[in-house]
Design a protein around this motif. Structure first.
Motif, PDB file in Angstrom:
ATOM      1  N   LEU A   1      72.845  51.371  90.209  1.00  0.00           N
ATOM      2  CA  LEU A   1      74.029  50.733  90.558  1.00  0.00           C
ATOM      3  C   LEU A   1      74.036  49.238  90.717  1.00  0.00           C
ATOM      4  CD1 LEU A   1      77.186  50.731  91.364  1.00  0.00           C
ATOM      5  CD2 LEU A   1      76.493  51.053  93.635  1.00  0.00           C
ATOM      6  N   ILE A   2      74.656  48.663  89.882  1.00  0.00           N
ATOM      7  CA  ILE A   2      75.036  46.899  89.847  1.00  0.00           C
ATOM      8  C   ILE A   2      76.317  46.652  90.649  1.00  0.00           C
ATOM      9  CG2 ILE A   2      75.146  44.955  88.814  1.00  0.00           C
ATOM     10  CD1 ILE A   2      73.382  46.308  86.360  1.00  0.00           C
ATOM     11  N   ARG A   3      76.124  46.433  91.741  1.00  0.00           N
ATOM     12  CA  ARG A   3      77.649  46.644  92.864  1.00  0.00           C
ATOM     13  C   ARG A   3      78.205  45.325  92.657  1.00  0.00           C
ATOM     14  NH1 ARG A   3      80.192  50.542  95.247  1.00  0.00           N
ATOM     15  NH2 ARG A   3      78.247  51.263  96.391  1.00  0.00           N
ATOM     16  N   ASN A   4      79.502  45.233  92.316  1.00  0.00           N
ATOM     17  CA  ASN A   4      80.376  44.393  92.318  1.00  0.00           C
ATOM     18  C   ASN A   4      79.949  43.095  91.609  1.00  0.00           C
ATOM     19  OD1 ASN A   4      82.798  43.282  93.401  1.00  0.00           O
ATOM     20  ND2 ASN A   4      81.744  42.153  95.172  1.00  0.00           N
TER      21      ASN A   4
ATOM     22  N   ASP B   1      81.735  47.419  89.407  1.00  0.00           N
ATOM     23  CA  ASP B   1      80.476  47.950  89.402  1.00  0.00           C
ATOM     24  C   ASP B   1      80.067  48.716  88.238  1.00  0.00           C
ATOM     25  OD1 ASP B   1      80.802  47.480  92.268  1.00  0.00           O
ATOM     26  OD2 ASP B   1      80.921  49.807  92.621  1.00  0.00           O
TER      27      ASP B   1
ATOM     28  N   ALA C   1      77.238  51.453  86.615  1.00  0.00           N
ATOM     29  CA  ALA C   1      76.288  52.563  87.112  1.00  0.00           C
ATOM     30  C   ALA C   1      75.858  53.132  86.139  1.00  0.00           C
ATOM     31  CB  ALA C   1      77.008  53.292  88.296  1.00  0.00           C
TER      32      ALA C   1
ATOM     33  N   GLN D   1      79.232  54.784  84.940  1.00  0.00           N
ATOM     34  CA  GLN D   1      80.788  54.234  85.282  1.00  0.00           C
ATOM     35  C   GLN D   1      80.449  52.673  84.938  1.00  0.00           C
ATOM     36  OE1 GLN D   1      82.071  55.267  89.192  1.00  0.00           O
ATOM     37  NE2 GLN D   1      83.191  53.488  89.347  1.00  0.00           N
TER      38      GLN D   1
ATOM     39  N   GLN E   1      85.051  50.678  91.836  1.00  0.00           N
ATOM     40  CA  GLN E   1      84.000  50.892  92.785  1.00  0.00           C
ATOM     41  C   GLN E   1      83.104  52.442  92.660  1.00  0.00           C
ATOM     42  OE1 GLN E   1      85.428  50.097  96.781  1.00  0.00           O
ATOM     43  NE2 GLN E   1      83.395  49.614  97.255  1.00  0.00           N
ATOM     44  N   PHE E   2      81.886  52.321  92.676  1.00  0.00           N
ATOM     45  CA  PHE E   2      81.006  53.497  92.520  1.00  0.00           C
ATOM     46  C   PHE E   2      81.220  54.404  93.792  1.00  0.00           C
ATOM     47  CE2 PHE E   2      76.835  55.825  92.375  1.00  0.00           C
ATOM     48  CZ  PHE E   2      77.144  56.699  91.345  1.00  0.00           C
TER      49      PHE E   2
ATOM     50  N   GLU F   1      70.309  50.232  94.479  1.00  0.00           N
ATOM     51  CA  GLU F   1      71.345  49.202  94.307  1.00  0.00           C
ATOM     52  C   GLU F   1      70.988  47.639  94.032  1.00  0.00           C
ATOM     53  OE1 GLU F   1      74.662  50.448  96.971  1.00  0.00           O
ATOM     54  OE2 GLU F   1      75.312  48.318  97.105  1.00  0.00           O
TER      55      GLU F   1
ATOM     56  N   SER G   1      72.721  43.755  93.870  1.00  0.00           N
ATOM     57  CA  SER G   1      73.966  43.027  93.936  1.00  0.00           C
ATOM     58  C   SER G   1      74.445  42.245  92.686  1.00  0.00           C
ATOM     59  CB  SER G   1      74.029  41.777  95.059  1.00  0.00           C
ATOM     60  OG  SER G   1      74.960  41.233  94.928  1.00  0.00           O
ATOM     61  N   GLY G   2      75.529  42.599  92.280  1.00  0.00           N
ATOM     62  CA  GLY G   2      76.163  41.866  91.202  1.00  0.00           C
ATOM     63  C   GLY G   2      76.720  40.527  91.294  1.00  0.00           C
TER      64      GLY G   2
END
Ligand SMILES: [Zn+2]
Length: 479
Positions: free
Chosen positions: A5-8, A29, A31, A39, A43-44, A51, A53-54
């Motif tokens: 997951l690359i978040r935000n 996000d 994923a 996705q 938001q995942f 994970e 951070s994006g």
């Protein structure tokens, strides 16, 4: 099942299925589960194994380099940029090419170097057009790239005895044995257990292959459901030769022989009947290419070095041609190639609005995918392959970021590439290759070039050494 997951992410270039185009998302996000994207946006809510951070990152689809010759081009660096024969319309194809070619067993180092350059400039898929050489399949697989191996073969090779007359040395078997060898490489690629290798059927060029070899090759591609690429519209001499042999342009010949179609890509497609250097009497080629759904792999850099340009990218698009981009020569810096494509188009058109940055990005992503008959690469969408790139928005060369793709293409290029995943595997991590040591590869490549340069007097028809064929930029003064 491993979910990453690359978040935000600050910015994401996502694929809009309804409108069939790339769009920007902000604060989104991304994923993927093993090799598939699950996705893009929002938001995942699931559980991720990894994970990241994006923050200060843009996530974009991996680029598709539609035309490369990795086994030779890196070895020509700093030697061939200013070589061109003024008596053969400035091309260096005919008497400059073989002078510096690495030995067969050395070619793999050139190839590895090119693979590294591609990954570091955000390429995840490329078309590898080489005459077969030792360890090719293993090296392509080990690179981490999604490789479409396109083994070259031909009925004839170019020759010039006097530097101004182009001749063709036709093989007794019309290149059939070499075609068989190419089929062996295609089989090895298609059956490879990495799942990242595929193939393109690629007889070398319209002037070096007989019509029967091209026709049988296209039939073989269609039987196997493979894409097909042929050099055509690459050189003035090629146009003159085809019109001499057949009385019509290359594209009109291919159309007459029923050798165009949506599975066909023309390598370069530059010297077509409308090109201003030709003063040919028809204006049919661009329309024929568009009508048949054929693609063009546009590689602006090598031609720009000769002082030549496609005329022009915007006109081809407007006619409805599917445009893809390739680097062809060194460097295999796809982001800089995209910049050059934009600039050369605008100069040729004498109009900055002849092509947009979106047009260029499309060509380097979904344009290439379409030419390769794939709809699961070159885009970030659920179900597509996990071939993606992160760009560092906090890298100085990217800043300030009003529009990240403009900062990337017109300024930062490969300097801002941070992470690259191909088929869900991380091939570049924080700006460094995970699949090879680029410093070590560069060291080997330097030795490969030195060995090739030593052979120049044996290969040159005038027995010159390398410094005479390709003089240095400045005269060397003795203190
Ligand atoms: Zn080429």
């Amino acid at each position: 099942m491993t979910i990453t997951l690359i978040r935000n992410a600050d910015w994401v270039i996502a694929w809009d299925e309804d409108e069939d185009c790339h769009v920007y998302l902000q604060g989104a996000d991304v994923a993927f589960d093993d090799d598939r994207i699950i996705q893009v946006g929002g938001q995942f809510e699931g559980t991720a194994d990894f994970e990241l951070s994006g923050r200060s990152r843009m996530v974009m689809p991996g680029l598709i380099n539609m035309h490369t010759h990795p086994s030779t081009m890196p070895a020509f660096k700093s030697v061939r940029e200013e070589l061109g024969n003024p008596q053969l319309y400035l091309s260096a194809l005919y008497d400059g090419w073989n002078l510096f070619t690495p030995a067969p067993e050395d070619k793999v180092w050139a190839a590895r170097y090119a693979y590294g350059e591609m990954l570091l400039s955000g390429v995840t898929t490329y078309v590898d057009m080489c005459f077969p050489f030792p360890n090719w399949v293993d090296a392509a697989a080990a690179s981490g790239l999604r490789a479409f191996l396109a083994p070259l073969y031909q009925s004839a090779s170019w020759r010039t005895d006097n530097g101004h007359e182009l001749k063709y040395d036709w093989k007794d078997d019309d290149g059939r044995a070499d075609m068989e060898e190419a089929v062996g490489v295609i089989d090895a690629a298609m059956g490879h257990n990495s799942g990242r290798l595929a193939a393109v059927v690629a007889p070398m060029a319209i002037d070096t292959c007989s019509l029967s070899l091209i026709g049988d090759s296209l039939a073989m591609a269609r039987e196997r459901g493979l894409p097909f690429q042929l050099h055509a519209g690459e050189a003035m001499m090629e146009f003159l030769e085809i019109t001499r042999r057949h009385g019509v342009s290359q594209v009109q010949l291919l159309a007459k022989e029923r050798m165009l179609g949506p599975d066909v890509t023309l390598g370069h497609g530059l010297f077509l009947d409308h090109h201003s250097w030709l003063h040919w009497s028809t204006r049919a080629d661009i329309g024929l290419i568009a009508d048949h759904g054929t693609s063009v792999a546009h590689c602006p850099t090598p031609f720009s070095r000769y002082g030549i340009t496609l005329e022009h990218f915007g006109k081809y698009l407007e006619a409805g041609i599917n445009m893809a981009i390739g680097t062809d020569t060194h460097p295999h810096n796809m982001l800089e190639e995209m910049r050059t494509a934009a600039i050369m188009c605008r100069v040729a058109a004498q109009n900055m609005h002849a092509v947009s940055t979106a047009d260029i990005f499309n060509a380097a992503t979904v344009g290439g995918a379409k030419a390769l008959m794939r709809n699961d690469i070159g885009r970030l969408a659920p179900g597509a392959k996990a071939d993606l790139v992160t760009i560092a928005l906090d890298e100085a060369s990217m800043m300030p970021v009003y529009d990240p793709i403009r900062s990337l293409i017109y300024t930062a290029a490969d300097r801002a590439v941070r992470d690259v995943w191909v088929d869900g595997e991380r091939a570049v991590e924080n700006g460094r290759l995970t699949t090879m040591d680029m410093g070590e590869v560069a060291h080997h490549l330097s030795e490969v070039q030195a060995r090739a340069l030593e052979k120049v007097p044996q290969r040159d028809r005038l027995k010159r050494h390398a410094l005479q064929v390709a003089p240095l930029t400045f005269r060397t003064r003795r203190h």
